[in-house]
Motif scaffolding. Structure first.
Motif, PDB file in Angstrom:
ATOM      1  N   VAL A  33       0.636   0.889  10.970  1.00  0.00           N
ATOM      2  CA  VAL A  33      -0.751   0.457  11.112  1.00  0.00           C
ATOM      3  C   VAL A  33      -1.056  -0.620  10.085  1.00  0.00           C
ATOM      4  O   VAL A  33      -0.389  -0.725   9.052  1.00  0.00           O
ATOM      5  CB  VAL A  33      -1.736   1.639  10.991  1.00  0.00           C
ATOM      6  CG1 VAL A  33      -1.552   2.628  12.127  1.00  0.00           C
ATOM      7  CG2 VAL A  33      -1.609   2.335   9.651  1.00  0.00           C
ATOM      8  N   ALA A  34      -2.079  -1.417  10.373  1.00  0.00           N
ATOM      9  CA  ALA A  34      -2.422  -2.560   9.529  1.00  0.00           C
ATOM     10  C   ALA A  34      -3.451  -2.206   8.470  1.00  0.00           C
ATOM     11  O   ALA A  34      -4.440  -1.527   8.749  1.00  0.00           O
ATOM     12  CB  ALA A  34      -2.969  -3.687  10.400  1.00  0.00           C
ATOM     13  N   ILE A  35      -3.222  -2.693   7.259  1.00  0.00           N
ATOM     14  CA  ILE A  35      -4.194  -2.592   6.173  1.00  0.00           C
ATOM     15  C   ILE A  35      -4.912  -3.935   6.123  1.00  0.00           C
ATOM     16  O   ILE A  35      -4.286  -4.991   6.029  1.00  0.00           O
ATOM     17  CB  ILE A  35      -3.510  -2.258   4.843  1.00  0.00           C
ATOM     18  CG1 ILE A  35      -2.904  -0.855   4.963  1.00  0.00           C
ATOM     19  CG2 ILE A  35      -4.499  -2.361   3.682  1.00  0.00           C
ATOM     20  CD1 ILE A  35      -1.994  -0.460   3.853  1.00  0.00           C
ATOM     21  N   VAL A  36      -6.236  -3.884   6.204  1.00  0.00           N
ATOM     22  CA  VAL A  36      -7.011  -5.116   6.374  1.00  0.00           C
ATOM     23  C   VAL A  36      -7.940  -5.442   5.203  1.00  0.00           C
ATOM     24  O   VAL A  36      -8.657  -6.431   5.257  1.00  0.00           O
ATOM     25  CB  VAL A  36      -7.827  -5.068   7.684  1.00  0.00           C
ATOM     26  CG1 VAL A  36      -6.896  -4.995   8.878  1.00  0.00           C
ATOM     27  CG2 VAL A  36      -8.794  -3.897   7.683  1.00  0.00           C
ATOM     28  N   GLY A  37      -7.923  -4.661   4.149  1.00  0.00           N
ATOM     29  CA  GLY A  37      -8.794  -4.956   3.012  1.00  0.00           C
ATOM     30  C   GLY A  37      -8.728  -3.858   1.979  1.00  0.00           C
ATOM     31  O   GLY A  37      -8.036  -2.858   2.140  1.00  0.00           O
ATOM     32  N   GLY A  38      -9.466  -4.064   0.906  1.00  0.00           N
ATOM     33  CA  GLY A  38      -9.505  -3.070  -0.148  1.00  0.00           C
ATOM     34  C   GLY A  38     -10.543  -3.419  -1.196  1.00  0.00           C
ATOM     35  O   GLY A  38     -11.151  -4.482  -1.165  1.00  0.00           O
ATOM     36  N   ARG A  39     -10.724  -2.500  -2.146  1.00  0.00           N
ATOM     37  CA  ARG A  39     -11.653  -2.731  -3.252  1.00  0.00           C
ATOM     38  C   ARG A  39     -11.084  -2.107  -4.513  1.00  0.00           C
ATOM     39  O   ARG A  39     -10.086  -1.380  -4.470  1.00  0.00           O
ATOM     40  CB  ARG A  39     -13.039  -2.198  -2.919  1.00  0.00           C
ATOM     41  CG  ARG A  39     -13.105  -0.713  -2.666  1.00  0.00           C
ATOM     42  CD  ARG A  39     -14.517  -0.284  -2.266  1.00  0.00           C
ATOM     43  NE  ARG A  39     -14.539   1.118  -1.927  1.00  0.00           N
ATOM     44  CZ  ARG A  39     -14.613   2.102  -2.808  1.00  0.00           C
ATOM     45  NH1 ARG A  39     -14.706   1.843  -4.089  1.00  0.00           N
ATOM     46  NH2 ARG A  39     -14.600   3.364  -2.423  1.00  0.00           N
ATOM     47  N   GLY A  40     -11.706  -2.423  -5.640  1.00  0.00           N
ATOM     48  CA  GLY A  40     -11.182  -1.937  -6.910  1.00  0.00           C
ATOM     49  C   GLY A  40      -9.859  -2.596  -7.225  1.00  0.00           C
ATOM     50  O   GLY A  40      -9.713  -3.799  -7.111  1.00  0.00           O
ATOM     51  N   ARG A  41      -8.867  -1.805  -7.599  1.00  0.00           N
ATOM     52  CA  ARG A  41      -7.543  -2.352  -7.911  1.00  0.00           C
ATOM     53  C   ARG A  41      -6.833  -2.912  -6.680  1.00  0.00           C
ATOM     54  O   ARG A  41      -5.842  -3.617  -6.817  1.00  0.00           O
ATOM     55  CB  ARG A  41      -6.675  -1.286  -8.576  1.00  0.00           C
ATOM     56  CG  ARG A  41      -7.321  -0.845  -9.886  1.00  0.00           C
ATOM     57  CD  ARG A  41      -6.471  -0.360 -10.968  1.00  0.00           C
ATOM     58  NE  ARG A  41      -5.160  -0.897 -11.156  1.00  0.00           N
ATOM     59  CZ  ARG A  41      -4.206  -0.249 -11.786  1.00  0.00           C
ATOM     60  NH1 ARG A  41      -4.434   0.963 -12.257  1.00  0.00           N
ATOM     61  NH2 ARG A  41      -3.030  -0.800 -11.953  1.00  0.00           N
ATOM     62  N   PHE A  42      -7.348  -2.600  -5.498  1.00  0.00           N
ATOM     63  CA  PHE A  42      -6.765  -3.098  -4.252  1.00  0.00           C
ATOM     64  C   PHE A  42      -7.635  -4.186  -3.605  1.00  0.00           C
ATOM     65  O   PHE A  42      -7.572  -4.412  -2.394  1.00  0.00           O
ATOM     66  CB  PHE A  42      -6.544  -1.960  -3.253  1.00  0.00           C
ATOM     67  CG  PHE A  42      -5.668  -0.865  -3.785  1.00  0.00           C
ATOM     68  CD1 PHE A  42      -4.495  -1.151  -4.470  1.00  0.00           C
ATOM     69  CD2 PHE A  42      -6.022   0.461  -3.621  1.00  0.00           C
ATOM     70  CE1 PHE A  42      -3.687  -0.145  -4.959  1.00  0.00           C
ATOM     71  CE2 PHE A  42      -5.214   1.475  -4.110  1.00  0.00           C
ATOM     72  CZ  PHE A  42      -4.045   1.174  -4.781  1.00  0.00           C
ATOM     73  N   ARG A  43      -8.434  -4.867  -4.413  1.00  0.00           N
ATOM     74  CA  ARG A  43      -9.304  -5.930  -3.893  1.00  0.00           C
ATOM     75  C   ARG A  43      -8.476  -6.949  -3.115  1.00  0.00           C
ATOM     76  O   ARG A  43      -7.395  -7.332  -3.535  1.00  0.00           O
ATOM     77  CB  ARG A  43     -10.019  -6.620  -5.050  1.00  0.00           C
ATOM     78  CG  ARG A  43     -11.015  -7.674  -4.604  1.00  0.00           C
ATOM     79  CD  ARG A  43     -11.803  -8.213  -5.764  1.00  0.00           C
ATOM     80  NE  ARG A  43     -12.688  -7.170  -6.278  1.00  0.00           N
ATOM     81  CZ  ARG A  43     -12.720  -6.798  -7.557  1.00  0.00           C
ATOM     82  NH1 ARG A  43     -11.951  -7.374  -8.449  1.00  0.00           N
ATOM     83  NH2 ARG A  43     -13.546  -5.853  -7.936  1.00  0.00           N
ATOM     84  N   MET A  44      -8.968  -7.343  -1.954  1.00  0.00           N
ATOM     85  CA  MET A  44      -8.313  -8.319  -1.077  1.00  0.00           C
ATOM     86  C   MET A  44      -6.957  -7.819  -0.568  1.00  0.00           C
ATOM     87  O   MET A  44      -6.071  -8.614  -0.251  1.00  0.00           O
ATOM     88  CB  MET A  44      -8.126  -9.667  -1.790  1.00  0.00           C
ATOM     89  CG  MET A  44      -9.406 -10.292  -2.284  1.00  0.00           C
ATOM     90  SD  MET A  44     -10.489 -10.811  -0.958  1.00  0.00           S
ATOM     91  CE  MET A  44      -9.552 -12.170  -0.295  1.00  0.00           C
ATOM     92  N   ALA A  45      -6.793  -6.519  -0.464  1.00  0.00           N
ATOM     93  CA  ALA A  45      -5.505  -5.960  -0.029  1.00  0.00           C
ATOM     94  C   ALA A  45      -5.207  -6.300   1.425  1.00  0.00           C
ATOM     95  O   ALA A  45      -6.090  -6.456   2.256  1.00  0.00           O
ATOM     96  CB  ALA A  45      -5.503  -4.443  -0.201  1.00  0.00           C
ATOM     97  N   ARG A  46      -3.923  -6.426   1.674  1.00  0.00           N
ATOM     98  CA  ARG A  46      -3.397  -6.517   3.026  1.00  0.00           C
ATOM     99  C   ARG A  46      -2.070  -5.782   2.983  1.00  0.00           C
ATOM    100  O   ARG A  46      -1.523  -5.547   1.920  1.00  0.00           O
ATOM    101  CB  ARG A  46      -3.235  -7.965   3.470  1.00  0.00           C
ATOM    102  CG  ARG A  46      -2.334  -8.776   2.580  1.00  0.00           C
ATOM    103  CD  ARG A  46      -2.398 -10.261   2.909  1.00  0.00           C
ATOM    104  NE  ARG A  46      -1.715 -11.040   1.910  1.00  0.00           N
ATOM    105  CZ  ARG A  46      -0.409 -11.151   1.774  1.00  0.00           C
ATOM    106  NH1 ARG A  46       0.388 -10.507   2.601  1.00  0.00           N
ATOM    107  NH2 ARG A  46       0.130 -11.882   0.836  1.00  0.00           N
ATOM    108  N   GLY A  47      -1.582  -5.398   4.118  1.00  0.00           N
ATOM    109  CA  GLY A  47      -0.307  -4.697   4.130  1.00  0.00           C
ATOM    110  C   GLY A  47      -0.161  -3.827   5.355  1.00  0.00           C
ATOM    111  O   GLY A  47      -0.739  -4.099   6.405  1.00  0.00           O
ATOM    112  N   PHE A  48       0.588  -2.756   5.178  1.00  0.00           N
ATOM    113  CA  PHE A  48       0.869  -1.870   6.308  1.00  0.00           C
ATOM    114  C   PHE A  48       1.151  -0.468   5.787  1.00  0.00           C
ATOM    115  O   PHE A  48       1.445  -0.265   4.614  1.00  0.00           O
ATOM    116  CB  PHE A  48       2.071  -2.385   7.111  1.00  0.00           C
ATOM    117  CG  PHE A  48       3.328  -2.540   6.293  1.00  0.00           C
ATOM    118  CD1 PHE A  48       4.237  -1.498   6.200  1.00  0.00           C
ATOM    119  CD2 PHE A  48       3.588  -3.717   5.597  1.00  0.00           C
ATOM    120  CE1 PHE A  48       5.382  -1.637   5.428  1.00  0.00           C
ATOM    121  CE2 PHE A  48       4.726  -3.867   4.836  1.00  0.00           C
ATOM    122  CZ  PHE A  48       5.630  -2.822   4.744  1.00  0.00           C
TER     123      PHE A  48
END
Length: 188
Positions: A147-162
């Protein structure tokens, strides 16, 4: 007539000057001091539809004419607040929770698929207060799925991934499941 001529000249002036001011918005700033990080996570999501304290509840269901005895029939929308644990055991330490929605999006139980939107938040450890978001199709009946990771916040700000997901436990009668998540995040 004179008022119309003045109005026309004013409009021409505004149109002519607009591209000059529009240039302000075309600048792109690329931060060169930020280095992209890669974080790998491993945890278990415990999704419970049964019992007195379920972590997933039905909030909407399609009005279908055919009988569907699945615990998650086609067109069903669930709200979730699933615990994230360090292991598959129900007594293992809780490290966060996944809150969001999933929709049963397959008409056939043999190809059971959901569309998942959830925010995975960590409540302990070095990632406490940080989260990442998944918005993706999840073909549940497939052994290996991503599945796709489309964002984040905190230490994962601007995250993308899977995230690679594997079903560790599933009860076809109740719909309860324990899912093994192996996550790769790219973030700043």
């Amino acid at each position: 007539m004179e008022e119309q001529l003045i109005f026309a000249w004013a409009m021409i002036f505004c149109i002519a000057i607009a591209p000059v001011y529009g240039e302000y918005y075309s600048k792109i700033v690329i931060p060169s001091s930020k280095v992209e990080k890669v974080t790998n996570l491993h945890f278990f999501l415990h999704d419970t539809l049964s019992g007195e304290n379920p972590s997933a509840v039905l909030v909407g269901r399609a009005n279908l004419t055919r009988k569907d005895h699945s615990p998650v029939p086609f067109g069903s929308l669930f709200a979730i607040d699933d615990p994230l644990r360090v292991g598959p055991e129900p007594t293992s330490k809780i490290i966060g929770n996944a809150q969001g929605l999933y929709l049963s999006s397959s008409q056939y139980a043999s190809k059971f698929t959901i569309v998942l939107y959830a925010d995975f938040t960590f409540t302990t450890g070095k990632f406490k207060g940080s989260s990442f978001s998944i918005f993706s199709r999840n073909p549940v009946t497939e052994v290996k799925r991503e599945v796709a990771i489309v964002g984040g916040r905190g230490r994962f700000r601007m995250a993308r991934g899977f995230a690679h997901i594997k079903t560790s436990y599933y009860n076809a009668t109740t719909g309860d499941a324990i899912l093994d998540y192996k996550v790769t995040l790219y973030h700043y």
